[in-house]
Enzyme design. Structure first.
Site, PDB file in Angstrom:
ATOM      1  N   CYS A  77     -79.955 -73.716 -34.717  1.00  0.00           N
ATOM      2  CA  CYS A  77     -81.065 -74.347 -35.446  1.00  0.00           C
ATOM      3  C   CYS A  77     -82.028 -74.908 -34.404  1.00  0.00           C
ATOM      4  O   CYS A  77     -81.630 -75.765 -33.604  1.00  0.00           O
ATOM      5  CB  CYS A  77     -80.503 -75.468 -36.315  1.00  0.00           C
ATOM      6  SG  CYS A  77     -81.755 -76.481 -37.113  1.00  0.00           S
ATOM      7  N   THR A  79     -84.719 -76.721 -35.026  1.00  0.00           N
ATOM      8  CA  THR A  79     -85.131 -78.072 -35.419  1.00  0.00           C
ATOM      9  C   THR A  79     -84.137 -79.107 -34.888  1.00  0.00           C
ATOM     10  O   THR A  79     -84.531 -80.172 -34.420  1.00  0.00           O
ATOM     11  CB  THR A  79     -85.226 -78.161 -36.963  1.00  0.00           C
ATOM     12  OG1 THR A  79     -85.896 -77.001 -37.435  1.00  0.00           O
ATOM     13  CG2 THR A  79     -85.965 -79.395 -37.405  1.00  0.00           C
ATOM     14  N   CYS A 188     -87.628 -70.500 -35.734  1.00  0.00           N
ATOM     15  CA  CYS A 188     -86.680 -71.086 -36.685  1.00  0.00           C
ATOM     16  C   CYS A 188     -85.674 -69.975 -36.948  1.00  0.00           C
ATOM     17  O   CYS A 188     -86.069 -68.819 -37.180  1.00  0.00           O
ATOM     18  CB  CYS A 188     -87.396 -71.483 -37.967  1.00  0.00           C
ATOM     19  SG  CYS A 188     -86.263 -71.885 -39.317  1.00  0.00           S
ATOM     20  N   THR A 189     -84.390 -70.302 -36.923  1.00  0.00           N
ATOM     21  CA  THR A 189     -83.383 -69.244 -37.036  1.00  0.00           C
ATOM     22  C   THR A 189     -83.396 -68.570 -38.405  1.00  0.00           C
ATOM     23  O   THR A 189     -82.830 -67.493 -38.574  1.00  0.00           O
ATOM     24  CB  THR A 189     -81.977 -69.801 -36.731  1.00  0.00           C
ATOM     25  OG1 THR A 189     -81.727 -70.926 -37.586  1.00  0.00           O
ATOM     26  CG2 THR A 189     -81.865 -70.222 -35.274  1.00  0.00           C
TER      27      THR A 189
END
Ligand code: DGL
Length: 267
Positions: A77, A79, A188-189
């Site tokens: 992730c 984020t 973003c994954t």
């Protein structure tokens, strides 16, 4: 790495996005013992505070590690990775692999030297990302687009729901008319999982870059350097932090991705 031993690797994300990283790693290292946790009680992370994300990630990884001793953790992730890595490394002595936007390869690849960072609202604001741009993309014009909607669309797709192409296209409108934008970082994954749909909305973009393969290689390299504890062969497990509507339907998704059982964590 001693082949008789099976390293236990935990992939962590707010949702299913981390599958894009897990998929690359599993392809490269099919015989590891895989655990995947998605913090669906707190999904999406896009607009949560840095402090909240650090606390949750740390608590959840510690909790899983108490029952399933881990050899390596992948924070799948962006984020979370852009804020949580120092805290995790302070608590664990095992390797912690983060996922951060692939700014460097994108800047190298772009021919027009005009690149876009497509990520969550949190990631585009992070000091970590500003540093990456300053270090590797100073010679480029860098557009940043932070979105929560795209994360939700990708998550729904992974739960077997249709992709709302109109909503997706609307979200990407700010980039529609930038003709010189030739490279986009999927920061973003979740986004590699809707890459085809994003490509359709941005036909001028020639290269889409993500970190999945690089992370798989990094995991392989780190595993070759660590001492593994002998363990019995274990099932590949998936953890969530909240019950959800389509849990029965989700069993099929889970098996498709190579997991045997869904476990709900109390956090
Ligand atoms: N998949 C995550 C990322 O790479 C987070 C998505 C979210 O929960 O907002 O940033």
């Amino acid at each position: 790495m001693n082949n008789a031993l099976q390293p236990t690797i935990l992939f962590f994300d707010s949702g299913m996005g981390g599958f894009s990283v897990y998929k690359e790693t599993r392809q490269l290292l099919p015989h590891c013992h895989y655990l995947y946790c998605f913090d669906n009680a707190f999904f999406p992370y896009s607009e949560k505070t840095e402090e909240e994300i650090i606390q949750r990630t740390l608590n959840i990884c510690q909790k899983i590690n108490r029952t399933f001793p881990l050899d390596l953790i992948v924070i799948a992730c962006n984020t979370a990775s852009t804020v949580v890595l120092p805290a995790l490394r302070a608590h664990f002595s095992i390797p912690i692999v983060g996922t951060v936007p692939a700014i460097k390869p994108a800047a190298e690849r772009s021919e027009t030297k005009h690149i876009g960072l497509l990520a969550t609202k949190g990631t585009v604001k992070r000091a970590y990302v500003a540093d990456l741009i300053a270090q590797y993309a100073q010679h480029c014009t860098v557009e940043k687009l932070g979105t929560t909607k795209l994360v939700e669309i990708a998550e729904q797709k992974l739960h077997g729901k249709a992709v709302d192409l109109i909503a997706l296209k609307k979200e990407l409108t700010p980039w529609e008319t930038i003709e010189t934008l030739d490279t986009v970082v999927l920061g973003c994954t979740h986004f590699p999982l809707i890459k085809e749909e994003i490509e359709w909305c941005l036909p001028q973009v020639r290269f889409f870059v993500d970190s999945g393969k690089a992370i798989a290689l990094r995991v392989k390299h780190l595993l070759s350097k660590i001492e593994l504890l002998p363990k019995n062969a274990e099932k590949n497990l998936i953890f969530c932090t909240h019950s959800f509507d389509d849990e029965m339907q989700f069993q099929k998704v889970l098996h498709f991705w190579g997991f045997e059982q869904l476990i709900r964590l109390d956090v």
